[in-house]
Design an enzyme around this catalytic site. Structure first.
Site, mmCIF file in Angstrom:
data_model
loop_
_atom_site.group_PDB
_atom_site.id
_atom_site.type_symbol
_atom_site.label_atom_id
_atom_site.label_comp_id
_atom_site.label_asym_id
_atom_site.label_seq_id
_atom_site.Cartn_x
_atom_site.Cartn_y
_atom_site.Cartn_z
ATOM 1 N N LYS A 183 -1.593 5.637 -6.753
ATOM 2 C CA LYS A 183 -0.164 5.424 -6.996
ATOM 3 C C LYS A 183 0.633 6.685 -6.696
ATOM 4 O O LYS A 183 1.821 6.636 -6.418
ATOM 5 C CB LYS A 183 0.067 5.017 -8.456
ATOM 6 C CG LYS A 183 -0.585 3.713 -8.841
ATOM 7 C CD LYS A 183 0.271 2.501 -8.551
ATOM 8 C CE LYS A 183 -0.481 1.231 -8.934
ATOM 9 N NZ LYS A 183 0.088 0.035 -8.373
ATOM 10 N N GLU B 158 6.117 -16.599 -3.153
ATOM 11 C CA GLU B 158 5.707 -16.348 -1.772
ATOM 12 C C GLU B 158 4.525 -17.253 -1.389
ATOM 13 O O GLU B 158 4.484 -17.820 -0.294
ATOM 14 C CB GLU B 158 5.333 -14.869 -1.601
ATOM 15 C CG GLU B 158 5.119 -14.469 -0.140
ATOM 16 C CD GLU B 158 4.724 -13.004 0.026
ATOM 17 O OE1 GLU B 158 4.824 -12.237 -0.962
ATOM 18 O OE2 GLU B 158 4.301 -12.639 1.127
ATOM 19 N N CYS C 170 -8.068 -1.765 -12.363
ATOM 20 C CA CYS C 170 -7.419 -0.514 -12.771
ATOM 21 C C CYS C 170 -8.015 0.110 -14.028
ATOM 22 O O CYS C 170 -7.886 1.312 -14.242
ATOM 23 C CB CYS C 170 -5.933 -0.737 -12.999
ATOM 24 S SG CYS C 170 -5.102 -1.361 -11.534
ATOM 25 N N GLU D 31 8.425 3.334 2.911
ATOM 26 C CA GLU D 31 8.873 1.954 2.713
ATOM 27 C C GLU D 31 9.333 1.722 1.281
ATOM 28 O O GLU D 31 9.996 0.735 0.990
ATOM 29 C CB GLU D 31 7.727 0.967 3.014
ATOM 30 C CG GLU D 31 7.226 0.965 4.453
ATOM 31 C CD GLU D 31 6.058 1.937 4.667
ATOM 32 O OE1 GLU D 31 5.947 2.917 3.903
ATOM 33 O OE2 GLU D 31 5.263 1.713 5.596
ATOM 34 N N GLU E 81 1.291 6.343 -3.221
ATOM 35 C CA GLU E 81 2.180 5.194 -3.010
ATOM 36 C C GLU E 81 3.634 5.624 -3.200
ATOM 37 O O GLU E 81 4.516 5.237 -2.437
ATOM 38 C CB GLU E 81 1.857 4.063 -3.996
ATOM 39 C CG GLU E 81 2.677 2.798 -3.721
ATOM 40 C CD GLU E 81 2.627 1.785 -4.871
ATOM 41 O OE1 GLU E 81 2.157 0.661 -4.641
ATOM 42 O OE2 GLU E 81 3.045 2.119 -5.989
ATOM 43 N N SER F 296 0.547 -10.015 0.623
ATOM 44 C CA SER F 296 1.867 -10.391 0.133
ATOM 45 C C SER F 296 2.823 -9.237 0.398
ATOM 46 O O SER F 296 2.432 -8.075 0.391
ATOM 47 C CB SER F 296 1.767 -10.648 -1.374
ATOM 48 O OG SER F 296 3.000 -10.375 -1.982
ATOM 49 N N GLU G 134 5.344 -13.238 -6.277
ATOM 50 C CA GLU G 134 4.157 -13.528 -5.489
ATOM 51 C C GLU G 134 3.864 -15.024 -5.471
ATOM 52 O O GLU G 134 3.522 -15.607 -4.445
ATOM 53 C CB GLU G 134 2.955 -12.774 -6.057
ATOM 54 C CG GLU G 134 2.191 -11.981 -5.001
ATOM 55 C CD GLU G 134 1.185 -11.051 -5.647
ATOM 56 O OE1 GLU G 134 1.205 -9.864 -5.291
ATOM 57 O OE2 GLU G 134 0.396 -11.494 -6.505
ATOM 58 N N CYS H 234 -0.765 -5.278 -4.924
ATOM 59 C CA CYS H 234 -0.336 -4.357 -5.971
ATOM 60 C C CYS H 234 -1.182 -3.100 -6.033
ATOM 61 O O CYS H 234 -0.856 -2.155 -6.723
ATOM 62 C CB CYS H 234 -0.335 -5.059 -7.321
ATOM 63 S SG CYS H 234 -1.849 -5.945 -7.605
HETATM 64 S S1 SF4 Z 1 -6.310 2.056 -10.304
HETATM 65 FE FE1 SF4 Z 1 -7.574 1.473 -8.606
HETATM 66 S S2 SF4 Z 1 -7.458 -0.720 -8.566
HETATM 67 FE FE2 SF4 Z 1 -5.757 -0.010 -9.776
HETATM 68 S S3 SF4 Z 1 -4.093 0.180 -8.371
HETATM 69 FE FE3 SF4 Z 1 -5.051 2.141 -8.498
HETATM 70 S S4 SF4 Z 1 -6.482 2.156 -6.819
HETATM 71 FE FE4 SF4 Z 1 -5.918 0.038 -7.150
#
Ligand code: SF4
Ligand SMILES: Cc1cc2nc3c(=O)[nH]c(=O)nc-3n(C[C@H](O)[C@H](O)[C@H](O)COP(=O)(O)O)c2cc1C
Ligand code: SF4
Ligand code: SF4
Ligand code: SF4
Ligand code: SF4
Ligand code: SF4
Ligand code: SF4
Ligand code: SF4
Ligand code: FES
Ligand code: FES
Ligand code: FES
Lengths: 584, 172, 606
Positions: free
Chosen positions: A368, A292, A513, A376, A371, A329, A289, A309
């Site tokens: 996540k 970048e 997080c 991708e 995700e 990013s 990052e 992230c």
């Molecule tokens: S815990 Fe919350 S702040 Fe951390 S990556 Fe997941 S959604 Fe984003």
């Protein structure tokens, strides 16, 4: 309401009290040593909104002057007020509200994901409910398990509206709303669409405040058990920074107690073949990052560069600001970087067929999970990450496997992708990503070594923060936002041309997080989040290495495999792209 | 249902959409305050408020669809389902109820073969109950579109409905 | 022309006062009459009068509700006051021919007094009108609501002129407080006090809001007031705006009242074009205008905080108070919410003085109250009486008792939030305190008469069905509680209840009343609680399952015509032509179809 700094007198169950004007009856009760039960009420103080809809009626007390029952969570004490918290009317009112809620509730606690963590259940016990006097029709909605992240079971919804407050007032995503009216009312999505058809970011903040199991993470544990028990699979696990300062809470430790070593041991006991540290990925992210950023500064744009992230944040910008997709990013998140390298670099090094590797992430995060599903984020048909398990789920797995967490020895991560620095560690809290990146970017830009490593101006808890950092003759303008509503403010300012930053960190969850949707429930107690954040900074403080680019393994990966930051290979493995999505 | 179905407005009459756009653009002041009004207008134009129309309005006003849907489903005059050619409203206000409006309603539901608020299969009728239309002197009261029938007995209903079924609603 | 001085106002008044022509023919176009096509009558009258060249002597006035809606469509011909009732299109020619040309009377269209069985030609002589006293409805039926000049001719807008010239805002609040006017929307809160609250708040903007949601099913007072005399409301709101410091008013009206919205819009633009709304009214520094907001079908939007949410464009959900609307209302600004009827009293109070108003009615309950009298009563319509009038007077004298000489069992007031008044309390004077003493409340003015045939348990279920459907769903006592009460009543009525259900109803009802968030839930159990108190035996008959639920044939009357057998939807009637018929009580679903067709009235209702 004007809040004047004025003391007033009131009586709680005949105990005389002096309180400040603007004190809720609930707080006055606490001062008098009376713990008035609540259910819908939620106050995240400086971290977020107040759910003050006063709808559950579980906190009612009697105002002796008027003889009325009033909701203590949202009524303020007036001078001379006389409050009875335990009058017959108040107790009966409370019990009736709760009994009525329960009469419209499945009550299958034994098999419920919220068992022993459920505010409704606890309340039923606290109020000594031993019989439900009312029977009748119950809600009958389909359970929505469309998404990989969240299961929504409206039949367990008590319409406290906390989720609606979070999703609308804090996150400004607006996926949830009260729908219908009367008995049919429910917290739902537009047109009762399945969650995966909406603009949900899967930030999980609704999950983290839902008092019942109406909103819960979708568990990946069955799949993980299956993988662990499959001798043909090589199961690799990685652990995010924020997990190690929170999971202890599920085993009787205090919030903020650090249990990295026990966590690693527990994972080994569970049968994972290799245990990696997501912080390694964070360090790598920092380096990529920072590179970048430097490139973008040198080639005049596009600036600002936004961190990428947080997957909830990525979803958010794709849906809500499709015209700003050139600003994040292109770096993958740390979990995906570790995943990508596990299935390439590690596979090669360890001589395992990437097809046989199952990558499991232990995350504080619900987003996540989704995700991991992004197209991708796969290479040659192999997803970077296969299963995402939240902190809460892992705690359940540990219990299920009858592992006595408290007596575990301190284990260590596997080398290769297991080394970490203090920089990657603070990724777990708001401001941490940018602080870590600044440490590296500073040295990249100036070519000089940093004196003081802490950028205190980047720390804190305000929703939007800004700072300017001298990097040689160039000032680096840095912005930070946590919670998506604050992010929206920043982005709108950028759209209007009112805000000029070089780099911005955005985290969807309150506090970053550490306040993720997959963490042990805070039940509205935000001091838990503060202590988790403090623990991360503490780890950073005592770390031997505190700059991501000093991570020897990071260096090694570049030497062995990736060549250099921003190389073609790095681009291919560690970077991703975004696409606009229509908002619902 | 799929997101795509909600986003797709190709089955909505373009001219009507243009008309709706025009009305939305002419809102003065706070657009959110105008939501209920705009929904009335949309329903007047299209007859009901299908999901894609709701989302269209939401997008135009810059509001989340969930919020708009929350409003639509709160108010009983907004309909998410198509309505029959004739809206039969049986007054279930107190004055009408004590004079037997429930029996009238049941009879009408039987004759049209529908449930409340669900369009009959032939597309002719949507039967609904309403609360006091302010003509209590004529209780029980039934209205079919704009026409009001007062002092309706269950035995009168057959005749009335039959006329509408035959299409000569104006014959008295 | 802009009316910005008293002189100009008087000019218009003089120009429009008195009967302009020899004969005035008032045709009611209130909702009830309109729904019986009184607009066609009006048109026909106009055509005929034109055709017969009567227009020099006769004017046709299109009016709002003439109050005797049960006898509609209604025409009153002045100066003498001849009242023709239940007119159909074909009667118009005859009226024109006989009354207007031949100067004889069409006696067959007179109202027939049901008790005396005698025709009564003049409104003033009818029991229905005699005991009434009009303040709120003063102009209703007397003027053409579409003509602002008609209103001005009745001293309209003079109170506003007075106030702007001679009163400070405090003076207005004081006058209203002294008059003893209390809110007519149900709560009965002293209006002057409420205005003071808003006046004292500091804010860059304030609002005054008229609550015209009128959700009580079976009430139509507010609607008639708006349709019949819209300018009274406009004038009153301007006065209220001045008194509280608001420069913008809103009328929140239910969408079901489409017909009323039209004349209201017309009235607003007429007032604007005369400069009676807008900036600098009567050359004072006071600017004021009014906007209409339309609901979309939700009873709870009558609750003031819900109404404000609805004005914001959202779901009409109530919120907890305080803060009250006078502190935090529309757009978060101080706002006064008053009912239509409350407002329309205001100009009269200003014109005639607080003492005059407080001398009407009883101690602590000044003025009059308008009721919508309906149900099992001969004379159905709008009734405005001084506070303190008894139920007996309203029901038996004004209302003429129940039709077919049936006994009156109870009067339901206050709609779904109210309760029943039984015979033993019929002599209670209707005012805030006396009603309170007998455990009832004024409510907004719905008054439904129930006769001996009414099943109180069934009626309670009806009300709960209503509140349950109209509950906003925010709080469990109301959302789930009213549903559970409804279910219990449903079980009782299906003969599946138990005696314990009665206790359950009582406890649940009490707790819903105390624990609900807003007035809807707090009052939802009232109909059940009050009928349980007044008619415990009816509930017990269901709970102990001693209630007869099937129809039965009186064999001494049955002539064996087979009509009942042919209509029974469940084929539970046995019998041969000319033989006695019998109903199988087990299968009978009590639909009543047989009862309706029996030519001999041989079928006994359960
Ligand atoms: S815990 Fe919350 S702040 Fe951390 S990556 Fe997941 S959604 Fe984003
Ligand atoms: C469920 C509910 C419905 C109500 N409906 C009405 C209504 O239709 N019209 C009205 O004027 N007031 C209604 N009210 C009372 C209003 O909340 C408010 O008290 C009133 O408009 C104040 O005006 P007033 O002081 O002039 O009576 C309702 C209250 C409740 C709780
Ligand atoms: S949500 Fe709570 S009360 Fe409901 S079944 Fe689950 S544990 Fe039990
Ligand atoms: S708490 Fe009671 S119901 Fe639940 S598991 Fe234990 S014994 Fe069974
Ligand atoms: S996960 Fe986040 S975006 Fe999705 S519904 Fe919950 S709060 Fe809203
Ligand atoms: S889903 Fe959970 S948080 Fe949302 S309203 Fe229902 S119970 Fe409350
Ligand atoms: S009492 Fe009923 S209407 Fe009022 S807030 Fe509660 S649920 Fe809504
Ligand atoms: S009441 Fe209805 S079901 Fe009973 S006998 Fe008569 S027609 Fe048949
Ligand atoms: S309709 Fe009346 S008279 Fe005729 S068979 Fe039936 S009960 Fe007897
Ligand atoms: S906690 Fe106060 S009403 Fe729910
Ligand atoms: S109750 Fe039916 S019209 Fe009023
Ligand atoms: S509407 Fe005509 S008399 Fe009431």
């Amino acid at each position: 309401m004007k809040l004047i700094d004025k003391k007033i007198t009131c009586y709680v169950n005949d105990i005389e009290l002096e309180v400040e004007q603007g004190t809720t009856v609930l707080d006055a009760g606490k001062k008098a040593g009376v713990d008035i039960p609540t259910l819908c009420h939620l106050d995240l103080h400086e971290l977020g909104p107040v759910n003050q809809s006063a709808n559950c009626r579980v906190c009612v007390v009697e105002d002796d002057n008027s003889g009325n029952l009033i909701p203590s969570c949202s009524q303020y004490v007036y001078d001379g007020m006389r409050i009875q918290t335990d009058s017959m009317n108040a107790v009966m009112g409370r019990r009736t509200s709760l009994e009525l809620l329960l009469s419209n509730h499945p009550r299958d606690c034994l098999t419920c994901v919220k068992n022993r963590n459920c505010e409704l259940q606890t309340l039923a016990d606290d109020l000594n409910i031993r019989e439900i006097h009312y029977k009748g029709e119950k809600m009958d909605h389909p359970v929505d398990d469309s998404s990989r992240a969240i299961i929504k079971d409206p039949n367990k919804c008590i319409m406290c509206r906390r989720c609606i407050t979070m999703c609308n007032d804090m996150q400004t995503v607006g996926v949830l709303s009260p729908l219908d009216r009367g008995f049919d009312v429910v917290a739902g999505t537009a047109f009762h669409l399945d969650l995966d058809q909406t603009s949900c970011t899967y930030c999980g903040q609704c999950v983290s405040v839902c008092p019942t199991a109406a909103l819960a993470e979708r568990s990946a544990t069955p799949n993980v058990w299956k993988a662990l028990n499959n001798p043909d699979k090589h199961v690799v696990v990685q652990v995010a920074p924020a997990v190690r300062v929170a999971i202890g809470e599920s085993f009787g430790y205090n919030p903020g107690d650090i249990s990295t070593g026990k966590l690693v041991s527990a994972l080994r006991r569970l049968g994972f073949d290799t245990v990696f540290d997501t912080i390694f990925g964070a360090d790598l992210t920092v380096v990529e990052e920072a590179k970048e950023l430097v490139d973008r500064i040198e080639s005049d744009g596009p600036l600002p560069m936004l961190t990428s992230c947080c997957p909830a944040w990525v979803q958010f910008i794709e849906q809500q600001f499709p015209d700003l997709l050139d600003v994040p990013s292109s770096c993958k998140s740390p979990q995906s970087m570790v995943g990508a390298l596990s299935k390439s670099y590690y596979a090669e090094t360890a001589g395992v067929d990437p097809e046989d590797i199952i990558m499991v992430s232990i995350m504080p995060c619900v987003a996540k999970k989704s995700e991991a599903d992004r197209e991708e984020l796969s290479e040659a048909g192999l997803a970077n990450v296969d299963y995402v398990v939240t902190t809460r789920e892992l705690a359940r797995m540990i219990k299920e496997a009858a592992i006595d967490f408290r007596t575990l020895a301190e284990g260590a991560f596997d080398s290769l992708l297991g080394e970490s620095t203090g920089a990657g560690t603070i990724f777990g809290t708001t401001g941490g990503v940018i602080e870590a990146s600044t440490r590296t970017a500073y040295e990249m830009i100036t070519g000089k070594e940093l004196g003081t490593l802490e950028f205190r101006q980047l720390r804190g808890i305000e929703g939007v923060r800004e700072a300017t950092i001298e990097t040689g003759d160039r000032k680096l303008r840095v912005g930070i936002a946590h919670e998506l509503g604050n992010a929206r403010q920043l982005l709108e300012a950028i759209q209007r041309g009112d805000a000029h930053f070089d780099a911005i960190e955005i985290m969807a969850c309150p506090g970053g997080c550490i306040g993720g949707g997959g963490q042990p429930y805070h039940h509205g107690d935000i001091s838990r989040l503060e202590r988790r954040a403090a623990a991360l900074y503490h780890i950073d403080d005592i770390s031997e290495r505190r700059k991501a680019h000093d991570n020897p393994l990071v260096k090694k990966v570049y030497e062995d495999y990736l060549e250099s930051p921003g190389s073609l290979k790095a681009k291919q493995l560690l970077h991703t792209s975004y696409s606009a999505k229509e908002r619902i | 249902m799929k997101k795509q179905d909600v986003l797709d407005t190709s089955n909505l009459d373009e001219q009507k959409l243009a008309e709706l756009d025009h009305r939305i653009e002419s809102i003065e002041g706070n657009v959110e305050e105008a939501l209920i009004d705009i929904l009335h207008q949309a329903q007047n134009l299209f007859g009901y408020l299908p999901y894609n129309l709701q989302r269209y309005v939401a997008k135009k006003l810059g509001l989340p669809s969930a919020k708009v849907n929350g409003v639509v489903t709160f108010y009983s005059l907004f309909s998410e389902r198509p309505r029959g050619k004739y809206t039969v409203s049986v007054c279930m206000g107190t004055a009408c109820f004590v004079k037997g409006a429930d029996k009238v309603l049941n009879r009408i539901l039987g004759l049209t073969g529908t449930e409340k608020n669900v369009m009959s299969e032939d597309g002719l009728f949507t039967v609904q109950d309403v609360r006091c239309i302010g003509a209590c002197g004529l209780a029980p009261v039934v209205t079919i579109n704009d026409k009001v029938y007062g002092n309706v007995k269950p035995s009168d209903v057959d005749d009335i409905i039959r006329r509408y079924k035959k299409g000569d609603e104006y014959a008295d | 022309m802009r009316i910005d001085t008293r002189e100009k106002l008087s000019e218009i008044k003089t120009a429009n006062s008195g009967h302009k022509k020899k004969v005035s023919l008032y045709v009611c176009t209130g909702t009830s009459c309109l729904s019986m096509s009184s607009d066609l009558l009006l048109e026909r009258f106009e055509i005929l009068i034109d055709e017969k060249n009567l227009d020099a002597d006769v004017e046709v006035v299109r009016t709002g509700c003439l109050r005797f809606c049960g006898q509609g469509p209604l025409v009153i011909i002045e100066p003498e006051g001849t009242t023709y009732t239940q007119i159909s299109l074909s009667d118009v020619d005859e009226i024109v021919e006989k009354h207007l040309i031949e100067d004889t009377r069409v006696e067959r269209l007179y109202y027939e007094d049901p008790k005396l069985q005698k025709k009564v030609p003049l409104a003033d002589e009818m029991d229905f009108y005699k005991k009434q006293k009009r303040i709120a409805l003063r102009n209703c039926g007397l003027i053409n609501p579409w003509r602002i000049e008609d209103y001005i001719a009745q001293d309209g807008y003079r109170a506003l002129a007075d106030v702007l010239e001679n009163y400070t805002p405090e003076d207005v609040c004081n006058t209203i407080e002294k008059s003893g006017l209390r809110g007519r929307g149900g709560g009965g809160f002293p209006t002057g006090k409420k205005w003071f609250f808003t006046l004292r708040e500091e804010s860059d903007e304030k609002y005054i809001i008229c609550n015209a949601d009128e959700g009580d099913p079976g009430a139509f007072m507010d609607r008639s007031l708006i349709e019949g005399d819209p300018h009274a409301l406009i004038e009153a709101m301007a006065i209220g705006g001045y008194a509280t410091g608001a420069t913008q008013g809103y009328i929140y009206i239910r969408a079901e009242y489409e017909v009323s919205i039209e004349p209201l819009r017309a009235a607003l633009s007429a007032a604007r074009s005369y400069g009676l709304l807008g900036s600098g009214l009567f050359q004072s520094g006071f600017d004021f205008d009014i906007e209409i907001k339309i609901g979309a079908g939700a009873f709870v939007c009558g609750e003031e905080t819900a109404l404000i949410h609805s004005m914001h464009g959202w779901r009409g959900e109530p919120r907890t108070k305080p803060p009250f609307p006078s502190q935090q209302g529309f757009r978060g600004r101080p706002s006064t919410v008053n009912n239509v009827e409350t407002f329309v009293n205001v100009p009269q109070i200003i014109l005639n003085g607080a003492e005059w108003f407080s001398s009407i009615g009883t101690e602590g309950s000044s003025g009059t109250k308008v009721f919508a009298l309906a149900g099992s009563v001969r004379n159905v319509g709008l009734v405005e009486v001084p506070m303190g009038t008894t139920f007996r007077d309203i029901v038996h004298v004004i209302g003429g008792g129940a039709p077919e000489g049936k006994a009156i069992k109870a009067v339901q007031i206050g709609g779904p939030s109210g309760g029943v008044i039984t015979e033993e309390h019929f002599d209670t004077p209707i005012d805030y305190y006396s009603l309170n003493d007998i455990g009832a409340m004024m409510g907004s003015g719905g008054m439904i008469v129930m006769d001996e045939d009414s099943d109180m348990v069934d009626i309670s279920k009806f009300y709960l069905d209503f509140t349950q459907e109209e509950s906003c769903g925010k709080c469990p006592p109301c959302r789930v509680g009213t549903k559970r009460m409804y279910e219990i009543l449903d079980r009782l009525l299906a003969m599946e209840g138990t005696p314990e259900d009665l206790e359950r109803l009582r406890t649940l009802g009490h707790n819903i009343q105390t624990a609900s968030l807003c007035g809807l839930g707090q009052s939802a159990p009232n109909p059940v609680m009050s009928t349980m108190q007044a008619f415990p035996e009816e509930y017990e008959a269901y709970a102990y399952r001693t209630k007869r639920t099937a129809y039965e044939i009186d064999l001494s009357l049955c002539i064996g015509c087979t009509k009942c057998k042919r209509v029974c939807p469940v084929d539970c009637i046995e019998g041969e032509l000319r033989g006695a018929h019998v109903i199988d009580p087990e299968s009978c679903i009590a639909c009543g179809a047989c009862h309706e067709v029996c030519p001999k009235d041989a079928i006994i209702e359960p």
